[in-house]
Enzyme design. Structure first.
Site, PDB file in Angstrom:
ATOM      1  N   LYS A 204      49.662  42.580  23.183  1.00  0.00           N
ATOM      2  CA  LYS A 204      48.311  42.220  23.618  1.00  0.00           C
ATOM      3  C   LYS A 204      48.050  42.121  24.942  1.00  0.00           C
ATOM      4  O   LYS A 204      48.824  41.429  25.782  1.00  0.00           O
ATOM      5  CB  LYS A 204      48.102  40.777  23.140  1.00  0.00           C
ATOM      6  CG  LYS A 204      46.674  40.184  23.158  1.00  0.00           C
ATOM      7  CD  LYS A 204      46.624  38.824  22.553  1.00  0.00           C
ATOM      8  CE  LYS A 204      44.956  38.279  23.074  1.00  0.00           C
ATOM      9  NZ  LYS A 204      44.848  36.870  22.108  1.00  0.00           N
ATOM     10  N   LYS A 261      46.700  45.566  20.590  1.00  0.00           N
ATOM     11  CA  LYS A 261      45.169  45.116  21.025  1.00  0.00           C
ATOM     12  C   LYS A 261      44.788  45.134  22.530  1.00  0.00           C
ATOM     13  O   LYS A 261      45.894  44.505  23.037  1.00  0.00           O
ATOM     14  CB  LYS A 261      45.195  43.485  20.351  1.00  0.00           C
ATOM     15  CG  LYS A 261      43.758  42.657  20.825  1.00  0.00           C
ATOM     16  CD  LYS A 261      44.108  41.383  20.291  1.00  0.00           C
ATOM     17  CE  LYS A 261      42.782  40.675  20.678  1.00  0.00           C
ATOM     18  NZ  LYS A 261      42.904  39.289  20.367  1.00  0.00           N
TER      19      LYS A 261
HETATM   20  C1  PBG Z   1      42.872  34.514  21.491  1.00  0.00           C
HETATM   21  C2  PBG Z   1      42.245  35.583  20.832  1.00  0.00           C
HETATM   22  C3  PBG Z   1      41.343  36.768  21.322  1.00  0.00           C
HETATM   23  C4  PBG Z   1      41.082  37.616  20.642  1.00  0.00           C
HETATM   24  C5  PBG Z   1      41.710  37.281  19.361  1.00  0.00           C
HETATM   25  N1  PBG Z   1      42.450  36.058  19.494  1.00  0.00           N
HETATM   26  C6  PBG Z   1      40.654  36.503  22.899  1.00  0.00           C
HETATM   27  C7  PBG Z   1      41.655  36.217  23.900  1.00  0.00           C
HETATM   28  O1  PBG Z   1      42.683  36.592  24.085  1.00  0.00           O
HETATM   29  O2  PBG Z   1      41.128  35.548  24.814  1.00  0.00           O
HETATM   30  C8  PBG Z   1      39.968  38.779  20.866  1.00  0.00           C
HETATM   31  C9  PBG Z   1      39.471  39.284  19.862  1.00  0.00           C
HETATM   32  C10 PBG Z   1      38.304  40.229  20.290  1.00  0.00           C
HETATM   33  O3  PBG Z   1      37.937  40.338  21.503  1.00  0.00           O
HETATM   34  O4  PBG Z   1      37.674  40.822  19.321  1.00  0.00           O
HETATM   35  N2  PBG Z   1      44.075  33.970  20.955  1.00  0.00           N
END
Ligand code: PBG
Length: 338
Positions: A204, A261
């Site tokens: 991520k 991601k």
């Molecule tokens: C937070 C989380 C995020 C997303 C999914 N879970 C955002 C972040 O890390 O700030 C992002 C999903 C998206 O942008 O569609 N744990």
């Protein structure tokens, strides 16, 4: 009369592109509704649906509307949903206490989905950002400069057990703390939840493409910015090898599925993870990827459906076995019509 010019070519790849039927025959990658996971935002009470301005077509749903939505998704052949709770700001605090509330909104949402469509695979995020006033995924140190890794993991384990008890199929740690997959696996097993799997947000990245999501769950307004800096835990966008370290660790700690991601800007990472592990690989086409396609389409600069389909096909071609996407319902409807 000059003779007709003809190249001496034994191989003419265009032969296989001459008709729609021939192209169908040689198609290498296909999108299926069964590959898609629909992320859904849920709210408490009886109001809504609430539009998310930066994500056209995405709405926050109360639990009744959520049930109708998952029935529609199941009817279209979508096998899984990922639930994200949007809490009233008054319920947030600096340690995210509500994350471990046994009556938490997300737990009621899990039960509502299972009641409406028992066979739907239900996935829930394990991270504190919907619950914290600062919008970070865990507990901040005293100086407010970084997250406390182990203290955060302890809370994540409690969250995961509550989610498992509520009936989720997969818990999805999205926090990027060290050691959380192994700790969550141990906590689930100790609670007898051996059938609950872990979909790890393994690679991520600290991405600007999460902006619209932070509007949707309200972590942006809680924090006063949608450009929250999560770079002490999320990966640096330029680091490919470091992403592989994370994937290897999550696999060794017991992840059932690993995820990359965002998806579209990280196709090389998806391919490398696909070639590296025998586990299923998920990719998350995030909010900003969705928003940019919609924005350009609104301006008349891109064709919405074709760009949408191409963006997802590319993610699948790169090696994703399953894709979380806000386009899930629209794509499945289009596939059902085709
Ligand atoms: C937070 C989380 C995020 C997303 C999914 N879970 C955002 C972040 O890390 O700030 C992002 C999903 C998206 O942008 O569609 N744990």
């Amino acid at each position: 009369m000059a003779e007709k010019f003809q190249l001496d070519l034994p191989r003419r790849p265009r032969r296989l592109r001459r008709s729609a039927a021939m192209r169908a025959l040689v198609a290498e990658t296909q999108l299926r509704a069964a590959d898609l996971i629909a992320p859904l935002f849920v709210i408490d009470g009886t109001g809504g649906p609430e539009e998310v301005e930066s994500m056209p077509g995405v709405r926050r749903l109360n639990l009744r509307d959520l049930q109708a939505e998952v029935e529609a998704l199941a009817g279209l052949g979508i096998p899984a949903v990922a639930l994200f709770p949007c809490l009233d700001p008054s319920l947030k605090d600096d340690v995210g206490s509500r994350a471990c509330d046994p009556d938490a909104l997300v737990l009621r949402a899990v039960r509502a989905v299972k009641e409406a469509v028992p066979e739907m695979v239900v996935i829930t995020d394990v991270a504190l950002d919907p619950y914290t006033t600062h919008g970070h995924d865990g507990i901040l140190n005293e100086a407010g400069t970084d997250l406390l890794n182990d203290a955060t993991v302890e809370v994540l384990c409690r969250m995961a057990v509550l989610q498992g008890e509520a009936g989720v199929d997969l818990v999805a740690p999205s926090d990027m703390m060290d050691g959380r997959v192994g700790a969550i696996r141990a906590a689930l097993d100790a609670a007898g939840l051996t059938d609950v799997g872990i979909l790890a947000y393994s690679a991520k990245f600290a991405s600007a493409f999460y902006g619209p999501f932070r509007d949707a769950v309200g972590s942006a307004s809680a924090a006063g910015t949608r450009l929250l800096d999560k770079s002490t835990y999320q990966l640096s966008p330029g680091n490919r090898r470091e992403a592989m370290v994370e994937v290897d660790l999550d696999e060794a700690e017991g992840a059932d599925i690993v995820m990359v991601k965002p998806a579209g800007p990280y196709l090389d990472i998806i391919r490398e993870v696909r070639d590296r592990t025998e586990l299923p690989v998920a990719a998350y086409q995030v909010s900003g990827e969705y928003a940019q396609i919609h924005a350009a389409a609104r301006l008349g600069w891109l064709d919405l459906e074709r760009t949408r389909d191409e963006s997802l096909l590319a993610i699948k071609r790169a090696g994703a076995d399953m894709i979380l996407t806000y386009f899930a319902r629209d794509v499945a409807s289009a596939l059902a019509r085709a």
